[in-house]
Design a protein around this motif. Structure first.
Motif, PDB file in Angstrom:
ATOM      1  N   LEU A 114       0.829  -1.278  -0.202  1.00 48.89           N
ATOM      2  CA  LEU A 114       0.010   0.302  -0.046  1.00 48.89           C
ATOM      3  C   LEU A 114       0.952   1.118  -0.001  1.00 48.89           C
TER       4      LEU A 114
ATOM      5  N   VAL B  13       0.434   5.322   0.276  1.00 52.22           N
ATOM      6  CA  VAL B  13      -0.407   6.458   0.682  1.00 52.22           C
ATOM      7  C   VAL B  13       0.236   7.697   0.488  1.00 52.22           C
TER       8      VAL B  13
ATOM      9  N   HIS C  24       0.859  11.675   0.676  1.00 53.76           N
ATOM     10  CA  HIS C  24       0.292  12.873   1.681  1.00 53.76           C
ATOM     11  C   HIS C  24      -1.139  13.474   1.155  1.00 53.76           C
TER      12      HIS C  24
ATOM     13  N   ALA D  66      -3.898  11.942   0.800  1.00 60.45           N
ATOM     14  CA  ALA D  66      -4.986  10.985   0.487  1.00 60.45           C
ATOM     15  C   ALA D  66      -6.040  10.569   1.786  1.00 60.45           C
ATOM     16  N   GLN D  67      -7.124  10.230   1.499  1.00 58.31           N
ATOM     17  CA  GLN D  67      -8.098   9.841   2.581  1.00 58.31           C
ATOM     18  C   GLN D  67      -8.744   8.523   2.431  1.00 58.31           C
ATOM     19  N   ILE D  68      -8.587   7.516   3.406  1.00 60.18           N
ATOM     20  CA  ILE D  68      -9.089   6.429   3.458  1.00 60.18           C
ATOM     21  C   ILE D  68     -10.266   6.461   4.602  1.00 60.18           C
TER      22      ILE D  68
ATOM     23  N   GLY E 180     -12.074   4.022   6.673  1.00 58.99           N
ATOM     24  CA  GLY E 180     -12.342   2.786   7.532  1.00 58.99           C
ATOM     25  C   GLY E 180     -12.024   1.760   6.414  1.00 58.99           C
ATOM     26  N   GLY E 181     -12.573   0.559   6.744  1.00 56.48           N
ATOM     27  CA  GLY E 181     -12.515  -0.593   5.784  1.00 56.48           C
ATOM     28  C   GLY E 181     -11.304  -1.371   6.303  1.00 56.48           C
ATOM     29  N   PHE E 182     -11.747  -2.747   6.097  1.00 58.70           N
ATOM     30  CA  PHE E 182     -10.661  -3.773   6.657  1.00 58.70           C
ATOM     31  C   PHE E 182      -9.378  -3.972   5.891  1.00 58.70           C
ATOM     32  N   PHE E 183      -8.549  -3.668   6.218  1.00 51.56           N
ATOM     33  CA  PHE E 183      -7.099  -3.871   5.348  1.00 51.56           C
ATOM     34  C   PHE E 183      -6.298  -4.979   5.459  1.00 51.56           C
ATOM     35  N   ARG E 184      -6.025  -5.583   4.395  1.00 55.81           N
ATOM     36  CA  ARG E 184      -4.871  -6.588   4.626  1.00 55.81           C
ATOM     37  C   ARG E 184      -3.831  -6.347   3.815  1.00 55.81           C
ATOM     38  N   ILE E 185      -2.847  -5.948   4.206  1.00 56.73           N
ATOM     39  CA  ILE E 185      -1.484  -5.389   3.537  1.00 56.73           C
ATOM     40  C   ILE E 185      -0.296  -6.460   3.793  1.00 56.73           C
TER      41      ILE E 185
END
Lengths: 141, 183
Positions: free
Chosen positions: A111, A113, A115, A117-119, A121-126
């Motif tokens: 991932l 990201v 400077h 950027a906006q995320i 929520g959500g489940f992340f698997r990196i």
């Protein structure tokens, strides 16, 4: 004189088999599972609502565009500059540019990201995918 | 890896095993094992080989080791190569270097942090409106309530008992201290 065919290696997102396809191919039929496999790169420009996007190529969402989908699966990564409301499954890198916005789950090898950027929520698997094909994890229950 | 700018960095050594809550004004570097929660106004760095089974909250959080718990970085969270985070991430900015691994919910952006609620302004003390109850009370009660509040309670009880007929339990409970002292 015919131009030499440049091959590229992709992995079927249905069964995980490795295929060799022409660099300009759009879809192929997987010799292992006989399923249709999209191998083109997908570029979103403007508004896109609904549907799933699955490809062995890369997906890019250009600036000021908006994509709302159930799932976006790209074996060669996703590059987001606009707004995405979807579940991302990427075999490579998910890049969130400055000013981009992601809403949804994300499963990717890497991932990035930038400077600004906006995320939301959500489940992340990196991390490195054990299957290595960037295929969507099977849901249980 | 981002080097801490503050010279006064607290270091939890690689052979240390800490359990509890820690709070720092400056920077801290965890190289050992930590269980609990860490809070800092500066930077918290979880070094390579370190394990944090903790909730981490700081302005900047740099992870090279393993964190099992929620991580909140008001300014920045940096997951370097070899970092492994299992827990929710809330950050102003997020940097995930290739080789890092993360599993959990993620919220990144200027509005992702916990909103600090300003304390409510003190309410001016105002007198409560008086409720006239004279019409509900017998005249004897009203005169006794003016004398002492304890006696007023007993007077109300007596008046209620008189109206209801048999309320012996009420008589026992409602005897005021003033009357007990007098007896």
């Amino acid at each position: 004189m015919a131009k030499p065919v440049i091959l590229r290696r992709v992995r079927c997102y249905h069964c995980g088999a490795t295929l060799e396809v022409g660099s300009r191919a759009i879809t192929v039929s997987c010799p292992a599972c006989y399923q249709r496999v999209a191998v083109e790169d997908v570029r979103f420009k403007g508004m896109q609502f609904g549907g799933d996007v699955r490809t062995c190529g890369a997906v890019s969402v250009v600036n000021k565009s908006q994509v709302q989908a159930k799932m976006i699966q790209a074996s060669q990564g996703v590059d987001i500059q606009g707004r995405v409301d979807a579940r991302l499954v990427a075999g490579d890198t998910v890049n969130l540019a400055a000013g981009s916005r992601l809403r949804g789950d994300c499963n990717a090898r890497t991932l990035r990201v930038e400077h600004g950027a906006q995320i939301d929520g959500g489940f992340f698997r990196i991390g490195p995918d054990p299957s290595g094909d960037g295929s969507a994890p099977k849901r249980t229950g | 890896m981002t080097q801490p700018t503050n010279q006064n960095t607290t270091v939890i050594g690689p052979d240390a095993h800490f359990k509890g809550e820690m709070s720092f004004d400056g920077a801290a570097k965890i190289l050992g094992t930590f269980d609990g929660s860490i809070t800092s106004k500066g930077e918290i760095s979880v070094g390579q080989g370190a394990t944090c089974n903790a909730t981490v909250h700081a302005a900047r959080v740099v992870v090279d080791g393993t964190v099992n718990g929620d991580v909140q970085g008001d300014e920045l969270i940096e997951l370097n190569n070899g970092a492994k985070v299992t827990g929710d991430i809330t950050a102003g900015n997020l940097v995930v270097v290739e080789g890092a691994s993360f599993e959990g919910h993620c919220k990144v952006g200027p509005n992702a942090g916990v909103k600090r609620v300003a304390p409510a302004p003190a309410q001016p003390v105002t007198e409560r409106p008086r409720i006239e109850t004279r019409s509900m009370r017998p005249a004897s009660v009203a005169s006794e309530s003016a004398a002492s509040p304890g006696a007023a309670t007993a007077a109300v009880a007596r008046a209620t008992a008189g109206a209801a007929g048999n309320t012996s339990w009420l008589k026992g409970e409602a005897t005021s201290k003033d009357e007990q002292n007098a007896a």
